[in-house]
Design a protein around this motif. Structure first.
Motif, short mmCIF file in Angstrom:
data_model
loop_
_atom_site.label_atom_id
_atom_site.label_comp_id
_atom_site.label_asym_id
_atom_site.label_seq_id
_atom_site.Cartn_x
_atom_site.Cartn_y
_atom_site.Cartn_z
N ASN A 1 0.77 -1.15 0.00
CA ASN A 1 -0.14 -0.20 -0.11
C ASN A 1 1.09 1.38 -0.31
OD1 ASN A 1 -1.69 1.85 0.53
ND2 ASN A 1 -3.38 0.79 1.80
N PHE A 2 1.00 2.09 -1.05
CA PHE A 2 2.46 3.15 -1.10
C PHE A 2 1.22 4.32 -0.87
CE2 PHE A 2 4.29 6.66 -3.84
CZ PHE A 2 5.00 6.64 -3.26
N LYS A 3 -0.04 3.86 -0.85
CA LYS A 3 -0.50 5.68 -0.11
C LYS A 3 0.00 5.06 1.38
CE LYS A 3 -4.95 7.92 -0.61
NZ LYS A 3 -6.09 7.53 -1.57
N LEU A 4 -1.16 4.37 1.75
CA LEU A 4 -0.68 4.46 2.54
C LEU A 4 0.09 4.38 3.57
CD1 LEU A 4 -2.24 4.16 5.64
CD2 LEU A 4 -1.87 1.45 5.11
N GLY A 5 1.73 4.19 3.27
CA GLY A 5 3.07 4.11 3.48
C GLY A 5 3.79 5.79 3.31
N SER A 6 2.95 6.66 2.12
CA SER A 6 2.85 7.75 1.79
C SER A 6 2.69 8.31 3.34
CB SER A 6 3.14 8.17 0.59
OG SER A 6 3.08 7.64 -0.45
N CYS A 7 1.57 8.18 3.68
CA CYS A 7 1.09 8.89 4.32
C CYS A 7 1.52 8.49 5.85
CB CYS A 7 -0.65 8.74 4.91
SG CYS A 7 -1.71 8.67 3.58
N VAL A 8 2.48 8.02 5.84
CA VAL A 8 2.95 7.15 7.43
C VAL A 8 4.11 7.82 7.16
CG1 VAL A 8 4.46 6.07 8.48
CG2 VAL A 8 2.38 5.30 8.43
N HIS A 9 5.26 8.41 6.23
CA HIS A 9 5.95 9.35 5.60
C HIS A 9 5.62 10.75 5.88
CE1 HIS A 9 9.80 10.39 2.83
NE2 HIS A 9 9.61 11.17 4.13
N GLY A 10 4.43 10.70 5.58
CA GLY A 10 4.30 12.94 5.63
C GLY A 10 3.80 12.42 6.90
N PHE A 11 3.19 11.76 7.83
CA PHE A 11 2.83 11.63 9.03
C PHE A 11 4.96 12.13 9.91
CE2 PHE A 11 3.54 9.94 13.38
CZ PHE A 11 2.22 10.37 14.32
N VAL A 12 5.77 11.06 9.66
CA VAL A 12 6.54 11.26 10.07
C VAL A 12 7.38 12.37 10.24
CG1 VAL A 12 9.55 9.89 9.79
CG2 VAL A 12 7.39 8.80 10.59
N ILE A 13 7.73 13.22 8.95
CA ILE A 13 8.12 14.08 9.11
C ILE A 13 7.07 15.46 9.58
CG2 ILE A 13 8.40 16.10 7.01
CD1 ILE A 13 9.18 14.07 4.81
N GLY A 14 6.40 15.57 9.92
CA GLY A 14 4.79 15.46 10.65
C GLY A 14 5.40 16.16 11.79
N ARG A 15 6.08 15.40 12.57
CA ARG A 15 6.38 14.86 13.85
C ARG A 15 8.01 15.53 14.16
NH1 ARG A 15 2.69 12.89 17.23
NH2 ARG A 15 0.76 12.54 16.62
N GLY A 16 8.56 15.60 12.88
CA GLY A 16 9.72 16.02 12.86
C GLY A 16 10.71 14.80 13.23
N ARG A 17 10.78 13.64 12.91
CA ARG A 17 10.97 12.63 13.60
C ARG A 17 12.26 11.71 12.57
NH1 ARG A 17 10.43 9.51 17.63
NH2 ARG A 17 8.63 9.94 19.45
N MET A 18 12.34 12.53 11.14
CA MET A 18 13.60 12.54 10.08
C MET A 18 14.77 12.54 10.70
SD MET A 18 11.81 10.52 8.04
CE MET A 18 13.58 10.68 6.81
N PRO A 19 15.70 11.26 11.33
CA PRO A 19 17.07 11.04 12.04
C PRO A 19 18.44 10.94 10.35
CG PRO A 19 16.08 9.03 11.90
CD PRO A 19 15.57 9.85 11.65
N GLU A 20 19.76 11.44 11.64
CA GLU A 20 20.27 11.05 10.00
C GLU A 20 20.61 9.57 10.02
OE1 GLU A 20 22.72 13.13 8.63
OE2 GLU A 20 22.00 15.18 10.14
N LYS A 21 20.48 8.86 9.00
CA LYS A 21 20.61 7.40 8.74
C LYS A 21 21.20 6.55 10.35
CE LYS A 21 21.26 6.58 3.83
NZ LYS A 21 22.06 6.61 3.26
N ASP A 22 20.14 5.72 10.69
CA ASP A 22 20.85 5.28 11.83
C ASP A 22 20.02 3.74 11.67
OD1 ASP A 22 18.07 5.40 12.30
OD2 ASP A 22 17.97 7.37 13.87
N VAL A 23 20.08 3.10 12.70
CA VAL A 23 19.35 1.87 12.45
C VAL A 23 17.44 1.91 12.22
CG1 VAL A 23 18.38 1.51 14.39
CG2 VAL A 23 18.54 -0.84 13.44
#
Length: 263
Positions: free
Chosen positions: A129-151
């Motif tokens: 489900n690409f659309k749903l995955g994109s929504c989760v991606h947007g949620f992550v960005i909105g919460r400021g949770r995009m870290p440097e490359k980590d596990v």
């Protein structure tokens, strides 16, 4: 301790009981864990620490119905419990339930942690489900949770690539992760195994198995099943059977992975 006839005052408490439950979870010792659960009900009842340990225990043993029952007994479950439920559903092959639980958590204003987000992304990938995955991606960005490359971020990228048929890209990310000294988690290992099963590179297969054993993931049901699937697809049934026979818990997915190789 419980069976040795000691006094009531010396029986396990809210501090020692979670440790025992955690040990049962690590061993996938369902019978003993359920005995401890029964002891908890009969004696000192449930609290956050015991409840969290029981949810993790039942999730790792594939008993999501029991995990949900424990979850519902807790008043105001914390993010650790929510995370254990989402990871449990995703690891046990219930991606829709994992996403539904995540959605419910967001509605109830519980802030997800990075570990949960990896499982949610993996659940989206399982459903293709690409659309749903994109929504989760947007949620992550909105919460400021995009870290440097980590596990966490690497695991997400490996999982997404593997589940969407981009095996080479998934393995490139995994190799970069290892080269950078970022230790993989079980989600990363399963996704990498699924990608290796496509390429059937035997040298790389052995390498990822060594990583799984080194990290203690080898007999985790999801990792072991992925290894069995890999060995069957790479025409190495002896290794698949050996691993299958050593698994502490075998589910229908594990059987399917083994039998599909003979189809």
């Amino acid at each position: 301790m419980v069976s040795s006839g000691i006094t009531t005052d010396d029986k396990p408490d809210h501090f020692t009981t979670p440790i025992a439950i955690k040990a049962c979870a690590g061993l996938r010792a369902l019978k003993y864990g359920m005995m401890i659960h029964g002891f908890v009900k009969k004696n000192h009842g449930m609290n956050m620490f015991v409840g969290s340990a029981l949810i993790d225990f039942y999730s790792k043993c594939g008993q999501m119905g029991e995990a949900l029952r424990v979850f519902k007994e807790i008043s105001g479950p914390d993010v650790v419990m929510w995370t254990s439920m989402v990871i449990g559903y995703e690891h046990n092959g219930y991606p829709e339930e994992a996403i539904a639980f995540f959605s419910q958590m967001v509605v109830e204003c519980v802030n997800p942690d990075p570990v949960m987000l990896v499982s949610v992304v993996s659940a989206c990938a399982q459903l293709l489900n690409f659309k749903l995955g994109s929504c989760v991606h947007g949620f992550v960005i909105g919460r400021g949770r995009m870290p440097e490359k980590d596990v966490i971020s690497c695991s997400s990228m490996v999982a997404c690539s593997a589940h969407n048929g981009a095996a080479v890209e998934a393995l490139d990310i995994f190799d970069e992760m290892i080269d950078r000294g970022i230790e993989p988690n079980s989600v990363t290992v399963v996704s990498a195994l699924q990608a290796y099963a496509v390429t059937c590179n035997l040298d790389e297969c052995k390498k990822i198995h060594e990583v799984a054993a080194w990290k203690g993931f080898q007999l985790d049901v999801s990792v072991a099943t992925a290894l069995i699937d890999l060995y069957m697809k790479c025409f190495m049934p002896d290794k698949a059977i050996d691993l299958f026979e050593r698994m502490p818990r075998i589910d229908v997915v594990s059987w399917a992975a083994l039998l599909s190789g003979y189809a």
